[in-house]
Write a protein that holds these residues in place. Structure first.
Motif, PDB file in Angstrom:
ATOM      1  N   PHE A  31     -30.357  36.953 -29.385  1.00 11.34           N
ATOM      2  CA  PHE A  31     -31.798  36.787 -29.467  1.00 11.34           C
ATOM      3  C   PHE A  31     -32.345  37.829 -30.438  1.00 11.34           C
ATOM      4  O   PHE A  31     -31.691  38.839 -30.726  1.00 11.34           O
ATOM      5  CB  PHE A  31     -32.446  36.984 -28.091  1.00 11.34           C
ATOM      6  CG  PHE A  31     -32.145  35.882 -27.124  1.00 11.34           C
ATOM      7  CD1 PHE A  31     -30.926  35.840 -26.455  1.00 11.34           C
ATOM      8  CD2 PHE A  31     -33.063  34.879 -26.875  1.00 11.34           C
ATOM      9  CE1 PHE A  31     -30.636  34.819 -25.559  1.00 11.34           C
ATOM     10  CE2 PHE A  31     -32.782  33.858 -25.979  1.00 11.34           C
ATOM     11  CZ  PHE A  31     -31.573  33.832 -25.322  1.00 11.34           C
ATOM     12  N   ARG A  32     -33.569  37.592 -30.902  1.00 15.00           N
ATOM     13  CA  ARG A  32     -34.217  38.577 -31.751  1.00 15.00           C
ATOM     14  C   ARG A  32     -35.701  38.624 -31.451  1.00 15.00           C
ATOM     15  O   ARG A  32     -36.288  37.640 -31.021  1.00 15.00           O
ATOM     16  CB  ARG A  32     -33.967  38.270 -33.230  1.00 15.00           C
ATOM     17  CG  ARG A  32     -34.575  36.962 -33.724  1.00 15.00           C
ATOM     18  CD  ARG A  32     -34.157  36.733 -35.172  1.00 15.00           C
ATOM     19  NE  ARG A  32     -34.799  35.566 -35.744  1.00 15.00           N
ATOM     20  CZ  ARG A  32     -34.633  35.158 -36.992  1.00 15.00           C
ATOM     21  NH1 ARG A  32     -33.802  35.814 -37.798  1.00 15.00           N
ATOM     22  NH2 ARG A  32     -35.260  34.077 -37.448  1.00 15.00           N
ATOM     23  N   GLN A  33     -36.265  39.800 -31.676  1.00 12.95           N
ATOM     24  CA  GLN A  33     -37.691  39.993 -31.431  1.00 12.95           C
ATOM     25  C   GLN A  33     -38.283  40.844 -32.537  1.00 12.95           C
ATOM     26  O   GLN A  33     -37.886  42.013 -32.706  1.00 12.95           O
ATOM     27  CB  GLN A  33     -37.937  40.637 -30.071  1.00 12.95           C
ATOM     28  CG  GLN A  33     -39.402  40.692 -29.674  1.00 12.95           C
ATOM     29  CD  GLN A  33     -39.605  41.014 -28.215  1.00 12.95           C
ATOM     30  OE1 GLN A  33     -38.734  41.553 -27.548  1.00 12.95           O
ATOM     31  NE2 GLN A  33     -40.772  40.673 -27.693  1.00 12.95           N
TER      32      GLN A  33
ATOM     33  N   GLU B  82     -42.736  36.927 -29.896  1.00 16.12           N
ATOM     34  CA  GLU B  82     -41.927  36.712 -28.712  1.00 16.12           C
ATOM     35  C   GLU B  82     -40.444  36.746 -29.066  1.00 16.12           C
ATOM     36  O   GLU B  82     -40.046  36.486 -30.197  1.00 16.12           O
ATOM     37  CB  GLU B  82     -42.273  35.361 -28.077  1.00 16.12           C
ATOM     38  CG  GLU B  82     -43.659  35.297 -27.478  1.00 16.12           C
ATOM     39  CD  GLU B  82     -43.918  34.012 -26.719  1.00 16.12           C
ATOM     40  OE1 GLU B  82     -44.993  33.887 -26.120  1.00 16.12           O
ATOM     41  OE2 GLU B  82     -43.036  33.138 -26.717  1.00 16.12           O
ATOM     42  N   ARG B  83     -39.645  37.054 -28.055  1.00 16.67           N
ATOM     43  CA  ARG B  83     -38.205  37.028 -28.254  1.00 16.67           C
ATOM     44  C   ARG B  83     -37.756  35.581 -28.446  1.00 16.67           C
ATOM     45  O   ARG B  83     -38.180  34.689 -27.719  1.00 16.67           O
ATOM     46  CB  ARG B  83     -37.507  37.642 -27.040  1.00 16.67           C
ATOM     47  CG  ARG B  83     -36.035  37.885 -27.224  1.00 16.67           C
ATOM     48  CD  ARG B  83     -35.471  38.693 -26.072  1.00 16.67           C
ATOM     49  NE  ARG B  83     -36.073  40.025 -25.988  1.00 16.67           N
ATOM     50  CZ  ARG B  83     -35.625  40.981 -25.198  1.00 16.67           C
ATOM     51  NH1 ARG B  83     -34.560  40.768 -24.425  1.00 16.67           N
ATOM     52  NH2 ARG B  83     -36.224  42.159 -25.159  1.00 16.67           N
ATOM     53  N   GLU B  84     -36.893  35.357 -29.425  1.00 18.78           N
ATOM     54  CA  GLU B  84     -36.432  34.016 -29.716  1.00 18.78           C
ATOM     55  C   GLU B  84     -34.918  33.987 -29.852  1.00 18.78           C
ATOM     56  O   GLU B  84     -34.298  34.974 -30.242  1.00 18.78           O
ATOM     57  CB  GLU B  84     -37.055  33.489 -31.023  1.00 18.78           C
ATOM     58  CG  GLU B  84     -36.666  34.256 -32.265  1.00 18.78           C
ATOM     59  CD  GLU B  84     -37.170  33.619 -33.552  1.00 18.78           C
ATOM     60  OE1 GLU B  84     -37.867  32.589 -33.495  1.00 18.78           O
ATOM     61  OE2 GLU B  84     -36.850  34.156 -34.623  1.00 18.78           O
ATOM     62  N   LEU B  85     -34.353  32.845 -29.519  1.00 18.45           N
ATOM     63  CA  LEU B  85     -32.918  32.679 -29.654  1.00 18.45           C
ATOM     64  C   LEU B  85     -32.558  32.406 -31.103  1.00 18.45           C
ATOM     65  O   LEU B  85     -33.127  31.520 -31.729  1.00 18.45           O
ATOM     66  CB  LEU B  85     -32.449  31.510 -28.777  1.00 18.45           C
ATOM     67  CG  LEU B  85     -30.969  31.162 -28.856  1.00 18.45           C
ATOM     68  CD1 LEU B  85     -30.113  32.295 -28.285  1.00 18.45           C
ATOM     69  CD2 LEU B  85     -30.686  29.856 -28.114  1.00 18.45           C
ATOM     70  N   ALA B  86     -31.614  33.182 -31.618  1.00 19.86           N
ATOM     71  CA  ALA B  86     -31.111  32.932 -32.966  1.00 19.86           C
ATOM     72  C   ALA B  86     -29.875  32.037 -32.911  1.00 19.86           C
ATOM     73  O   ALA B  86     -29.748  31.090 -33.690  1.00 19.86           O
ATOM     74  CB  ALA B  86     -30.787  34.244 -33.667  1.00 19.86           C
ATOM     75  N   ALA B  87     -28.955  32.352 -31.997  1.00 20.37           N
ATOM     76  CA  ALA B  87     -27.710  31.588 -31.908  1.00 20.37           C
ATOM     77  C   ALA B  87     -27.106  31.773 -30.526  1.00 20.37           C
ATOM     78  O   ALA B  87     -27.328  32.799 -29.880  1.00 20.37           O
ATOM     79  CB  ALA B  87     -26.714  32.030 -32.971  1.00 20.37           C
ATOM     80  N   ALA B  88     -26.353  30.775 -30.085  1.00 24.04           N
ATOM     81  CA  ALA B  88     -25.677  30.849 -28.791  1.00 24.04           C
ATOM     82  C   ALA B  88     -24.318  30.179 -28.903  1.00 24.04           C
ATOM     83  O   ALA B  88     -24.101  29.321 -29.771  1.00 24.04           O
ATOM     84  CB  ALA B  88     -26.514  30.186 -27.699  1.00 24.04           C
TER      85      ALA B  88
END
Length: 124
Positions: free
Chosen positions: A37-39, A44-50
């Motif tokens: 995740f990145r903020q 807001e904190r967001e998902l970059a990759a999973a």
């Protein structure tokens, strides 16, 4: 209990690359789906990759697709985020997170453990 420690952040010029690493404690790392995740400031904190438990399935946000690659080495209890063609908009604190599930998840509230974060700054 899983402890996560990120490394590899820093300052890079636009167009450059960085590789983030997240080392996990515990013998059950392979049971966990992992996310980066990145903020950014004021956002807001967001998902970059999973990535799922085996590494066979990955998800990327549209904003990083084609530039970032998530991978994992279960023998080393480590997940990576290779970031290429970096842009100033990628500037953020990047967090590694673990979810006690084999399947990847895009929702931050589903994740059970979080690292302390590593700063990535991309200059123009």
């Amino acid at each position: 209990q899983v402890q996560l420690v990120e490394s590899g952040g820093g300052l890079v010029q636009a167009g450059g690359s960085l590789r983030l690493s997240c080392a996990a404690s515990g013998r059950t790392f392979r049971r966990y789906a992992m996310g980066w995740f990145r903020q950014a400031p004021g956002k807001e904190r967001e998902l970059a990759a999973a990535i799922n438990w085996s590494g066979s399935s990955a998800y990327y946000a549209d904003s990083v697709k084609g530039r970032f690659t998530i991978s994992r080495d279960n023998a080393k209890n480590t997940v990576y985020l290779q970031m290429n063609s970096l842009k100033p908009d990628d500037t953020a604190v990047y967090y590694c997170a673990a979810e006690n599930s084999p399947s990847l998840n895009v929702n931050p509230w589903e994740y059970d453990y979080w690292g302390q974060g590593t700063q990535v700054t991309v200059s123009s």
